[in-house]
Write an enzyme that holds these catalytic residues in place. Structure first.
Site, PDB file in Angstrom:
ATOM      1  CG  HIS A  22      30.540 -56.475  12.840  1.00 11.46           C
ATOM      2  ND1 HIS A  22      31.788 -55.932  12.873  1.00 11.46           N
ATOM      3  CD2 HIS A  22      29.805 -55.762  13.732  1.00 11.46           C
ATOM      4  CE1 HIS A  22      31.820 -54.941  13.739  1.00 11.46           C
ATOM      5  NE2 HIS A  22      30.625 -54.829  14.278  1.00 11.46           N
ATOM      6  CG  ASP A  30       4.488 -48.720  11.637  1.00 17.44           C
ATOM      7  OD1 ASP A  30       4.373 -48.755  10.389  1.00 17.44           O
ATOM      8  OD2 ASP A  30       4.644 -47.645  12.257  1.00 17.44           O
ATOM      9  CG  ASP A  64      28.356 -52.754  15.538  1.00 15.82           C
ATOM     10  OD1 ASP A  64      29.350 -52.909  16.283  1.00 15.82           O
ATOM     11  OD2 ASP A  64      28.445 -52.451  14.331  1.00 15.82           O
ATOM     12  CG  MET A  74      10.330 -42.360  11.291  1.00 13.31           C
ATOM     13  SD  MET A  74       8.856 -42.941  10.384  1.00 13.31           S
ATOM     14  CE  MET A  74       9.553 -44.219   9.363  1.00 13.31           C
ATOM     15  CE1 TYR A 113       8.962 -44.711   5.711  1.00 17.69           C
ATOM     16  CE2 TYR A 113       8.571 -43.142   3.966  1.00 17.69           C
ATOM     17  CZ  TYR A 113       8.118 -43.843   5.056  1.00 17.69           C
ATOM     18  OH  TYR A 113       6.826 -43.689   5.484  1.00 17.69           O
TER      19      TYR A 113
END
Length: 149
Positions: A22, A30, A64, A74, A113
């Site tokens: 959890h 990509d 969640d 992004m 990132y």
């Protein structure tokens, strides 16, 4: 081959999903994403789009519901208010899998990132559309009503 399992869910990906707890996150990214440089655990599914990989993962992974946005994408560089079409597809895949609307948020590229580096695993797809990157936060499976503690 196993019955009822999406064929994209190979042994390594199944192991990663089953090993997550959890709050752990998995990144689906990509083909342009620097996955090898970012990943603790890198899994590759080169022949599939990121949306197709997301559908396969979401067929097993509960999202969640303790957080405001269990799906993170992004942001478009220098255009944070622009929403690429693929993001709508990610949101729809999550809603379809969960049977409810799923809130999403977006992070600037470098912040994404950083989160991907912290993810339990990174799954690199063959997606060629730009911004085909998302993080999914694993939730819990609750016992059925009336079941014991």
């Amino acid at each position: 081959m196993l019955k009822t399992l999406d064929p994209l869910l190979g042994p390594e990906l199944l192991h990663a999903l089953a090993s997550m707890g959890h709050g752990d996150e998995i990144a689906i990214v990509d083909a342009n994403f620097p996955a090898a440089a970012c990943a603790r655990r890198l899994l590759r599914i080169d022949g599939a789009s990121a949306t197709r990989v997301a559908q396969a993962v979401l067929s097993l992974l509960p999202l969640d519901d303790f957080v405001a946005a269990p799906l993170v994408t992004m942001e478009v560089v220098d255009k944070p208010d622009e929403v690429p079409g693929i993001v709508g597809e990610f949101r729809q895949a999550a809603a379809d899998a969960e049977g409810r609307p799923v809130a999403a948020s977006a992070l600037p590229r470098e912040a994404f990132y950083t989160r991907a580096r912290e993810a339990f695993a990174v799954v690199q797809s063959g997606e060629t559309r730009l911004y085909g990157n998302l993080l999914l936060r694993k939730g819990v499976l609750r016992p059925p009503p009336g079941a014991g503690p």
